[in-house]
Write a protein that holds these residues in place. Structure first.
Motif, PDB file in Angstrom:
ATOM      1  N   GLN A  51     -48.231 -30.879  -8.926  1.00 39.86           N
ATOM      2  CA  GLN A  51     -47.208 -29.905  -9.286  1.00 39.86           C
ATOM      3  C   GLN A  51     -47.732 -28.978 -10.388  1.00 39.86           C
ATOM      4  OE1 GLN A  51     -45.109 -29.936  -7.147  1.00 39.86           O
ATOM      5  NE2 GLN A  51     -44.636 -32.030  -6.499  1.00 39.86           N
ATOM      6  N   PRO A  52     -47.029 -27.881 -10.679  1.00 37.95           N
ATOM      7  CA  PRO A  52     -47.519 -26.934 -11.685  1.00 37.95           C
ATOM      8  C   PRO A  52     -47.863 -27.570 -13.029  1.00 37.95           C
ATOM      9  CG  PRO A  52     -45.787 -25.925 -10.414  1.00 37.95           C
ATOM     10  CD  PRO A  52     -45.859 -27.343  -9.949  1.00 37.95           C
ATOM     11  N   VAL A  53     -47.063 -28.537 -13.501  1.00 41.19           N
ATOM     12  CA  VAL A  53     -47.389 -29.162 -14.786  1.00 41.19           C
ATOM     13  C   VAL A  53     -48.692 -29.951 -14.688  1.00 41.19           C
ATOM     14  CG1 VAL A  53     -45.045 -29.263 -15.699  1.00 41.19           C
ATOM     15  CG2 VAL A  53     -45.871 -31.116 -14.225  1.00 41.19           C
ATOM     16  N   GLY A  54     -48.940 -30.579 -13.553  1.00 41.25           N
ATOM     17  CA  GLY A  54     -50.194 -31.303 -13.362  1.00 41.25           C
ATOM     18  C   GLY A  54     -51.374 -30.369 -13.251  1.00 41.25           C
ATOM     19  N   GLN A  55     -51.166 -29.218 -12.617  1.00 46.97           N
ATOM     20  CA  GLN A  55     -52.238 -28.234 -12.515  1.00 46.97           C
ATOM     21  C   GLN A  55     -52.661 -27.727 -13.891  1.00 46.97           C
ATOM     22  OE1 GLN A  55     -51.411 -25.144  -9.476  1.00 46.97           O
ATOM     23  NE2 GLN A  55     -49.887 -26.565  -8.645  1.00 46.97           N
ATOM     24  N   ALA A  56     -51.700 -27.611 -14.789  1.00 45.18           N
ATOM     25  CA  ALA A  56     -52.028 -27.179 -16.146  1.00 45.18           C
ATOM     26  C   ALA A  56     -52.947 -28.185 -16.835  1.00 45.18           C
ATOM     27  CB  ALA A  56     -50.749 -26.985 -16.957  1.00 45.18           C
ATOM     28  N   VAL A  57     -52.737 -29.469 -16.579  1.00 45.97           N
ATOM     29  CA  VAL A  57     -53.623 -30.491 -17.149  1.00 45.97           C
ATOM     30  C   VAL A  57     -55.009 -30.404 -16.507  1.00 45.97           C
ATOM     31  CG1 VAL A  57     -53.941 -32.945 -17.602  1.00 45.97           C
ATOM     32  CG2 VAL A  57     -51.633 -31.975 -17.604  1.00 45.97           C
ATOM     33  N   LEU A  58     -55.053 -30.196 -15.200  1.00 45.02           N
ATOM     34  CA  LEU A  58     -56.348 -30.014 -14.541  1.00 45.02           C
ATOM     35  C   LEU A  58     -57.113 -28.842 -15.160  1.00 45.02           C
ATOM     36  CD1 LEU A  58     -55.513 -30.520 -10.742  1.00 45.02           C
ATOM     37  CD2 LEU A  58     -56.554 -32.160 -12.320  1.00 45.02           C
ATOM     38  N   ASP A  59     -56.405 -27.767 -15.482  1.00 50.01           N
ATOM     39  CA  ASP A  59     -57.055 -26.616 -16.125  1.00 50.01           C
ATOM     40  C   ASP A  59     -57.595 -27.000 -17.492  1.00 50.01           C
ATOM     41  OD1 ASP A  59     -56.674 -24.823 -14.031  1.00 50.01           O
ATOM     42  OD2 ASP A  59     -54.705 -24.195 -14.760  1.00 50.01           O
ATOM     43  N   ALA A  60     -56.842 -27.813 -18.230  1.00 49.23           N
ATOM     44  CA  ALA A  60     -57.301 -28.244 -19.552  1.00 49.23           C
ATOM     45  C   ALA A  60     -58.563 -29.091 -19.445  1.00 49.23           C
ATOM     46  CB  ALA A  60     -56.193 -29.021 -20.264  1.00 49.23           C
ATOM     47  N   VAL A  61     -58.681 -29.839 -18.356  1.00 52.92           N
ATOM     48  CA  VAL A  61     -59.858 -30.675 -18.123  1.00 52.92           C
ATOM     49  C   VAL A  61     -61.035 -29.839 -17.637  1.00 52.92           C
ATOM     50  CG1 VAL A  61     -60.740 -32.545 -16.657  1.00 52.92           C
ATOM     51  CG2 VAL A  61     -58.484 -32.740 -17.685  1.00 52.92           C
ATOM     52  N   PRO A 100     -45.051 -20.130  -9.291  1.00 55.02           N
ATOM     53  CA  PRO A 100     -45.575 -21.499  -9.243  1.00 55.02           C
ATOM     54  C   PRO A 100     -45.652 -22.016  -7.805  1.00 55.02           C
ATOM     55  CG  PRO A 100     -43.301 -21.505 -10.003  1.00 55.02           C
ATOM     56  CD  PRO A 100     -43.734 -20.077  -9.957  1.00 55.02           C
ATOM     57  N   PHE A 101     -46.553 -22.950  -7.574  1.00 52.09           N
ATOM     58  CA  PHE A 101     -46.700 -23.548  -6.257  1.00 52.09           C
ATOM     59  C   PHE A 101     -47.182 -24.984  -6.421  1.00 52.09           C
ATOM     60  CE2 PHE A 101     -50.703 -21.515  -7.376  1.00 52.09           C
ATOM     61  CZ  PHE A 101     -51.654 -22.497  -7.110  1.00 52.09           C
ATOM     62  N   GLY A 102     -46.959 -25.771  -5.386  1.00 58.20           N
ATOM     63  CA  GLY A 102     -47.514 -27.111  -5.358  1.00 58.20           C
ATOM     64  C   GLY A 102     -48.908 -27.062  -4.771  1.00 58.20           C
ATOM     65  N   LEU A 103     -49.820 -27.832  -5.321  1.00 51.55           N
ATOM     66  CA  LEU A 103     -51.192 -27.874  -4.814  1.00 51.55           C
ATOM     67  C   LEU A 103     -51.350 -29.131  -3.976  1.00 51.55           C
ATOM     68  CD1 LEU A 103     -54.076 -26.737  -4.743  1.00 51.55           C
ATOM     69  CD2 LEU A 103     -54.567 -28.098  -6.797  1.00 51.55           C
ATOM     70  N   ALA A 104     -51.310 -28.968  -2.651  1.00 50.50           N
ATOM     71  CA  ALA A 104     -51.526 -30.087  -1.743  1.00 50.50           C
ATOM     72  C   ALA A 104     -53.028 -30.299  -1.594  1.00 50.50           C
ATOM     73  CB  ALA A 104     -50.890 -29.798  -0.391  1.00 50.50           C
ATOM     74  N   GLY A 298     -42.826 -36.580  -5.349  1.00 50.64           N
ATOM     75  CA  GLY A 298     -44.159 -36.000  -5.483  1.00 50.64           C
ATOM     76  C   GLY A 298     -44.642 -35.885  -6.916  1.00 50.64           C
ATOM     77  N   GLN A 299     -44.349 -36.898  -7.749  1.00 47.60           N
ATOM     78  CA  GLN A 299     -44.657 -36.787  -9.169  1.00 47.60           C
ATOM     79  C   GLN A 299     -45.694 -37.796  -9.667  1.00 47.60           C
ATOM     80  OE1 GLN A 299     -43.523 -34.371 -11.184  1.00 47.60           O
ATOM     81  NE2 GLN A 299     -42.336 -33.492  -9.514  1.00 47.60           N
ATOM     82  N   GLY A 300     -46.138 -38.739  -8.841  1.00 45.65           N
ATOM     83  CA  GLY A 300     -46.992 -39.821  -9.330  1.00 45.65           C
ATOM     84  C   GLY A 300     -48.253 -39.362 -10.022  1.00 45.65           C
ATOM     85  N   ALA A 301     -49.049 -38.518  -9.354  1.00 44.80           N
ATOM     86  CA  ALA A 301     -50.293 -38.040  -9.946  1.00 44.80           C
ATOM     87  C   ALA A 301     -50.024 -37.180 -11.174  1.00 44.80           C
ATOM     88  CB  ALA A 301     -51.096 -37.253  -8.913  1.00 44.80           C
ATOM     89  N   ASN A 302     -48.936 -36.409 -11.127  1.00 48.91           N
ATOM     90  CA  ASN A 302     -48.600 -35.556 -12.268  1.00 48.91           C
ATOM     91  C   ASN A 302     -48.252 -36.384 -13.495  1.00 48.91           C
ATOM     92  OD1 ASN A 302     -48.377 -32.718 -10.918  1.00 48.91           O
ATOM     93  ND2 ASN A 302     -47.398 -34.167  -9.536  1.00 48.91           N
ATOM     94  N   MET A 303     -47.549 -37.489 -13.280  1.00 49.85           N
ATOM     95  CA  MET A 303     -47.205 -38.367 -14.392  1.00 49.85           C
ATOM     96  C   MET A 303     -48.458 -38.907 -15.069  1.00 49.85           C
ATOM     97  SD  MET A 303     -43.952 -38.525 -14.875  1.00 49.85           S
ATOM     98  CE  MET A 303     -42.356 -38.314 -14.098  1.00 49.85           C
ATOM     99  N   ALA A 304     -49.440 -39.292 -14.282  1.00 50.10           N
ATOM    100  CA  ALA A 304     -50.685 -39.806 -14.856  1.00 50.10           C
ATOM    101  C   ALA A 304     -51.415 -38.724 -15.642  1.00 50.10           C
ATOM    102  CB  ALA A 304     -51.580 -40.350 -13.745  1.00 50.10           C
ATOM    103  N   LEU A 305     -51.449 -37.511 -15.097  1.00 50.82           N
ATOM    104  CA  LEU A 305     -52.107 -36.408 -15.802  1.00 50.82           C
ATOM    105  C   LEU A 305     -51.381 -36.073 -17.104  1.00 50.82           C
ATOM    106  CD1 LEU A 305     -52.825 -34.129 -12.706  1.00 50.82           C
ATOM    107  CD2 LEU A 305     -54.554 -35.257 -14.129  1.00 50.82           C
ATOM    108  N   LEU A 306     -50.061 -36.066 -17.062  1.00 55.34           N
ATOM    109  CA  LEU A 306     -49.282 -35.772 -18.270  1.00 55.34           C
ATOM    110  C   LEU A 306     -49.435 -36.877 -19.312  1.00 55.34           C
ATOM    111  CD1 LEU A 306     -46.092 -34.396 -16.520  1.00 55.34           C
ATOM    112  CD2 LEU A 306     -47.655 -33.076 -17.961  1.00 55.34           C
ATOM    113  N   ASP A 307     -49.512 -38.128 -18.865  1.00 54.89           N
ATOM    114  CA  ASP A 307     -49.763 -39.226 -19.801  1.00 54.89           C
ATOM    115  C   ASP A 307     -51.081 -39.014 -20.536  1.00 54.89           C
ATOM    116  OD1 ASP A 307     -47.438 -40.434 -18.946  1.00 54.89           O
ATOM    117  OD2 ASP A 307     -48.428 -42.018 -17.814  1.00 54.89           O
ATOM    118  N   ALA A 308     -52.119 -38.639 -19.783  1.00 57.41           N
ATOM    119  CA  ALA A 308     -53.433 -38.430 -20.386  1.00 57.41           C
ATOM    120  C   ALA A 308     -53.389 -37.319 -21.432  1.00 57.41           C
ATOM    121  CB  ALA A 308     -54.458 -38.093 -19.297  1.00 57.41           C
ATOM    122  N   LEU A 309     -52.685 -36.235 -21.112  1.00 60.08           N
ATOM    123  CA  LEU A 309     -52.578 -35.129 -22.056  1.00 60.08           C
ATOM    124  C   LEU A 309     -51.786 -35.531 -23.287  1.00 60.08           C
ATOM    125  CD1 LEU A 309     -53.094 -32.093 -22.600  1.00 60.08           C
ATOM    126  CD2 LEU A 309     -50.879 -31.649 -21.506  1.00 60.08           C
ATOM    127  N   ALA A 310     -50.651 -36.219 -23.082  1.00 57.40           N
ATOM    128  CA  ALA A 310     -49.811 -36.620 -24.212  1.00 57.40           C
ATOM    129  C   ALA A 310     -50.554 -37.586 -25.128  1.00 57.40           C
ATOM    130  CB  ALA A 310     -48.525 -37.259 -23.700  1.00 57.40           C
TER     131      ALA A 310
END
Length: 395
Positions: A51-61, A100-104, A298-310
């Motif tokens: 999801q868009p919030v997860g994509q933002a973490v991918l960009d940070a990485v 915003p868009f979802g990245l499948a 559709g939030q599982g991977a995003n939750m993990a990415l957000l946890d890592a950022l937090a």
């Protein structure tokens, strides 16, 4: 905010959250050792949506561009009820160009993007290292070796983590997943398409872009099953399954036709639970080691990415137990809200209930299409219904 102390950190598990955490922590100057039980870290599973919030973490990485190049932009989630022949799920990410868009994406492609980001950094990788226990800052492996000591151990070992005290409740339904080529079809490549029969049958198609070393457009397909029904599905045979699935949803026929062996479909079982306190002195849990739910939102991977950022940002702002408590506080309401919504919505789409699908189709869907319903649905799928890293800055 400047970091107050450089730490020696062990990250357990080279999954989505573990790879992101290793990269982000290394960027802060921490010494990072990444442990994985396999000879070479590799992904498990089929397609998913970032999801868009997860994509933002991918960009940070530094993995965002590679992931978007491999994946496929999803503008809409659309579902229809086979028996009544009309839409019962309709969620747009944005109807505005550039929104915003979802990245499948296939997990293998996402893994490649994240793993490349990790190997570009000064991160020690310990393969063939199955962690079974941590004690006094030491990581103990299944073969008897001990590594450390570490100032902090990050448990990102997933749902099967031996380090997490989480006892999750098994969900009654799972799904079989497979990956096929995108065929000639009327289904658009810009949406997740699903079809239901009440709540006891769900079939879906997710266009996921390409896999590593293969430029052919791919689709992830899934078929809902009770968690204990996989053996019966295997015994029944593919011909019976294909006939049932295509009778339910004719548009699924060119996808189902590519499944010629049961080995192409993998059973996934889900559970639900959340650690009230995802840390103890010197140990912190992220991703599925800290919270698990169905993939319905559709939030599982995003939750993990957000946890890592937090976690990374919390370590920027505090030290020791205070940093871990800050991480937990920052993620608490976002995790709790999405866990609650998953618990409410999942039985409407995957259960033996007769009345929940009627409520879904006759009441909830019509209400969801009346303002502000569409805007609320968009914020839910985008992961922005609440601040994902409350008190630690925007994503």
């Amino acid at each position: 905010m400047p970091m107050t102390k450089q730490l020696n950190i062990a990250v357990i598990g080279a999954g989505i959250g573990g790879l992101a955490a290793a990269a982000l922590l290394s960027d802060r100057g921490h010494g990072v050792t990444l442990f994985d039980q396999l000879d070479r870290p590799q992904p498990v599973g089929s397609g998913l949506v970032i999801q868009p919030v997860g994509q933002a973490v991918l960009d940070a990485v530094g993995a965002g561009d590679a992931a978007r190049k491999a994946g496929n932009a999803i503008e809409r989630m659309l579902g229809q009820e086979a028996e009544i022949g009309r839409k019962v799920l309709n969620v747009w990410y944005s109807k505005t160009e550039g929104g915003p868009f979802g990245l499948a994406i296939h997990r293998a492609s996402l893994f490649d993007a994240l793993f490349s980001a990790v190997t570009a950094r000064d991160i020690a990788l310990q393969t063939s290292s199955q962690v079974t226990q941590v004690q006094s800052g030491m990581v103990r492996l299944a073969d008897g070796r001990a590594k450390g000591p570490f100032d902090l151990i990050v448990d990102s070992a997933g749902a099967g983590s031996p380090l997490s005290p989480l006892i999750a409740q098994p969900l009654p339904y799972g799904a079989i997943w497979g990956t096929v080529d995108w065929p000639e079809t009327a289904l658009p490549m810009t949406q997740l398409s699903q079809c239901y029969r009440r709540a006891d049958r769900m079939v879906g198609v997710l266009p996921i872009g390409r896999m590593p070393s293969d430029d052919t457009a791919k689709a992830a397909i899934f078929w809902s099953l009770p968690r204990d029904a996989h053996v019966d599905w295997l015994k029944t045979g593919l011909d019976v399954w294909r006939k049932e699935a295509t009778a339910l949803w004719p548009d699924f026929a060119p996808f189902a036709a590519q499944i010629t062996s049961a080995d192409q479909m993998t059973m996934a079982r889900y559970s639900h639970g959340t650690l009230r306190k995802p840390w103890s002195p010197g140990l912190v849990h992220i991703g599925d080691a800290a919270h698990r739910a169905s993939p319905q939102l559709g939030q599982g991977a995003n939750m993990a990415l957000l946890d890592a950022l937090a976690l990374t940002r919390a370590l920027d702002m505090a030290t020791g137990d205070a940093a871990l408590a800050l991480y937990a506080k920052a993620r608490r309401w976002h995790v709790m809200t999405y866990q609650a919504m998953s618990a409410v919505f999942t039985p409407q789409y995957q259960s033996d209930s007769r009345w929940l699908p009627v409520l879904r189709d006759r009441v909830l869907y019509p209400v969801s299409q009346v303002p502000p319903g569409p805007r609320v649905l968009t914020s839910i799928v985008c992961g922005t219904m609440l601040p994902p890293t409350r008190g630690l800055g925007s994503v």
